[in-house]
Motif scaffolding. Structure first.
Motif, PDB file in Angstrom:
ATOM      1  N   UNK A 287       0.793  -1.206  -0.076  1.00  0.00           N
ATOM      2  CA  UNK A 287      -0.007  -0.073  -0.120  1.00  0.00           C
ATOM      3  C   UNK A 287       0.853   1.293  -0.126  1.00  0.00           C
ATOM      4  N   UNK A 288       1.978   1.258   0.736  1.00  0.00           N
ATOM      5  CA  UNK A 288       2.909   2.407   0.694  1.00  0.00           C
ATOM      6  C   UNK A 288       3.720   2.707  -0.650  1.00  0.00           C
ATOM      7  N   UNK A 289       3.884   1.407  -1.401  1.00  0.00           N
ATOM      8  CA  UNK A 289       4.738   1.639  -2.646  1.00  0.00           C
ATOM      9  C   UNK A 289       4.053   0.548  -3.471  1.00  0.00           C
ATOM     10  N   UNK A 290       2.972   1.110  -4.184  1.00  0.00           N
ATOM     11  CA  UNK A 290       2.054   0.269  -5.039  1.00  0.00           C
ATOM     12  C   UNK A 290       2.580   0.221  -6.299  1.00  0.00           C
ATOM     13  N   UNK A 291       3.367   0.923  -6.871  1.00  0.00           N
ATOM     14  CA  UNK A 291       3.772   1.113  -8.226  1.00  0.00           C
ATOM     15  C   UNK A 291       5.440   0.757  -8.211  1.00  0.00           C
ATOM     16  N   UNK A 292       6.045   1.270  -7.322  1.00  0.00           N
ATOM     17  CA  UNK A 292       7.663   1.275  -7.539  1.00  0.00           C
ATOM     18  C   UNK A 292       8.096   1.032  -5.996  1.00  0.00           C
ATOM     19  N   UNK A 293       8.978   0.126  -5.723  1.00  0.00           N
ATOM     20  CA  UNK A 293       9.736   0.051  -4.425  1.00  0.00           C
ATOM     21  C   UNK A 293      10.804   0.986  -4.533  1.00  0.00           C
ATOM     22  N   UNK A 294      11.258   1.592  -3.314  1.00  0.00           N
ATOM     23  CA  UNK A 294      12.330   2.674  -3.072  1.00  0.00           C
ATOM     24  C   UNK A 294      13.646   1.560  -3.476  1.00  0.00           C
ATOM     25  N   UNK A 295      14.718   2.157  -3.599  1.00  0.00           N
ATOM     26  CA  UNK A 295      15.883   1.384  -3.749  1.00  0.00           C
ATOM     27  C   UNK A 295      17.040   2.461  -3.423  1.00  0.00           C
ATOM     28  N   UNK A 296      18.004   1.927  -3.174  1.00  0.00           N
ATOM     29  CA  UNK A 296      19.520   2.728  -2.767  1.00  0.00           C
ATOM     30  C   UNK A 296      20.440   2.261  -3.817  1.00  0.00           C
ATOM     31  N   UNK A 297      21.509   2.861  -4.406  1.00  0.00           N
ATOM     32  CA  UNK A 297      22.482   2.542  -4.957  1.00  0.00           C
ATOM     33  C   UNK A 297      23.650   3.008  -4.217  1.00  0.00           C
ATOM     34  N   UNK A 298      24.410   2.315  -3.606  1.00  0.00           N
ATOM     35  CA  UNK A 298      25.704   2.550  -2.822  1.00  0.00           C
ATOM     36  C   UNK A 298      26.968   2.288  -3.482  1.00  0.00           C
ATOM     37  N   UNK A 299      27.779   3.569  -3.705  1.00  0.00           N
ATOM     38  CA  UNK A 299      29.174   3.422  -4.419  1.00  0.00           C
ATOM     39  C   UNK A 299      29.978   3.812  -3.058  1.00  0.00           C
ATOM     40  N   UNK A 300      30.601   2.616  -2.608  1.00  0.00           N
ATOM     41  CA  UNK A 300      31.234   2.788  -1.299  1.00  0.00           C
ATOM     42  C   UNK A 300      32.563   3.344  -1.379  1.00  0.00           C
ATOM     43  N   UNK A 301      33.194   3.168  -2.694  1.00  0.00           N
ATOM     44  CA  UNK A 301      34.512   3.304  -3.007  1.00  0.00           C
ATOM     45  C   UNK A 301      34.712   5.020  -3.166  1.00  0.00           C
ATOM     46  N   UNK A 302      33.581   5.511  -3.413  1.00  0.00           N
ATOM     47  CA  UNK A 302      33.568   7.128  -3.805  1.00  0.00           C
ATOM     48  C   UNK A 302      32.616   7.649  -2.925  1.00  0.00           C
ATOM     49  N   UNK A 303      32.178   6.847  -1.823  1.00  0.00           N
ATOM     50  CA  UNK A 303      31.460   7.404  -0.713  1.00  0.00           C
ATOM     51  C   UNK A 303      30.111   8.319  -1.152  1.00  0.00           C
ATOM     52  N   UNK A 304      29.560   7.777  -2.093  1.00  0.00           N
ATOM     53  CA  UNK A 304      28.451   8.225  -2.843  1.00  0.00           C
ATOM     54  C   UNK A 304      27.183   7.165  -2.423  1.00  0.00           C
ATOM     55  N   UNK A 305      26.186   7.825  -2.420  1.00  0.00           N
ATOM     56  CA  UNK A 305      24.955   7.178  -2.353  1.00  0.00           C
ATOM     57  C   UNK A 305      23.735   8.018  -3.139  1.00  0.00           C
ATOM     58  N   UNK A 306      22.802   6.935  -3.808  1.00  0.00           N
ATOM     59  CA  UNK A 306      21.745   7.934  -4.560  1.00  0.00           C
ATOM     60  C   UNK A 306      20.743   6.511  -4.662  1.00  0.00           C
ATOM     61  N   UNK A 307      19.635   7.082  -5.394  1.00  0.00           N
ATOM     62  CA  UNK A 307      18.309   6.017  -5.287  1.00  0.00           C
ATOM     63  C   UNK A 307      17.250   6.821  -5.464  1.00  0.00           C
ATOM     64  N   UNK A 308      16.031   6.047  -5.082  1.00  0.00           N
ATOM     65  CA  UNK A 308      14.622   6.531  -5.440  1.00  0.00           C
ATOM     66  C   UNK A 308      13.709   6.305  -4.098  1.00  0.00           C
TER      67      UNK A 308
END
Length: 144
Positions: A49-70
């Motif tokens: 019910x919280x995420x009916x169309x698309x689930x959240x995600x994380x993209x982790x780039x540990x080597x460059x200390x970056x995070x992104x997602x939706x």
């Protein structure tokens, strides 16, 4: 004969120690990759019910200390703040500002801000984001 026995024993111990250490370093516990949310603690609304169309995600780039997602609606990005298994998402996340229906995004972001530790289990396939001793979010590895 005794010297050869001692030498062989020492050699066996050294090889065993090196092999054990190598096994420890190749264990899948790398945070880098893409992780899709499949559980979040707290809301009284069912996960689907919280995420009916698309689930959240994380993209982790540990080597460059970056995070992104939706968040299931808006994209986010920022610096990865981590030390060992301590992690924080409180500082410096930028986000797009589309209007989002429902409470999914606000639940995701407010829960993410509470996180202070992480753990990776299932041979590197599951990421748990933890507050204190309580796992608040669980992600499955999508890609590395």
């Amino acid at each position: 004969m005794r010297k050869i026995f001692i030498l062989m024993t020492m050699l066996t111990v050294i090889v065993a120690a090196c092999t054990a250490k190598k096994g420890m370093t190749t264990k899948k516990d790398d945070l880098s990759g893409t992780w899709e949310l499949d559980y979040i603690s707290g809301p009284r609304i069912a996960f689907d019910g919280l995420y009916p169309n698309k689930k959240p995600f994380l993209k982790v780039e540990a080597d460059s200390n970056r995070i992104s997602g939706n968040t299931s609606c808006n994209n986010f990005f920022g610096k990865l703040n981590r030390d060992g298994h301590s992690i924080s998402f409180k500082d410096g996340l930028g986000m797009t500002k589309m209007a989002c229906p429902g409470q999914g995004e606000s639940t995701f972001i407010s829960t993410l801000e509470k996180i202070n530790k992480y753990d990776i289990t299932d041979e590197g396939k599951t990421l748990h984001l933890i507050m204190g001793d309580i796992a608040l979010m669980r992600f499955k590895r999508v890609a590395k």
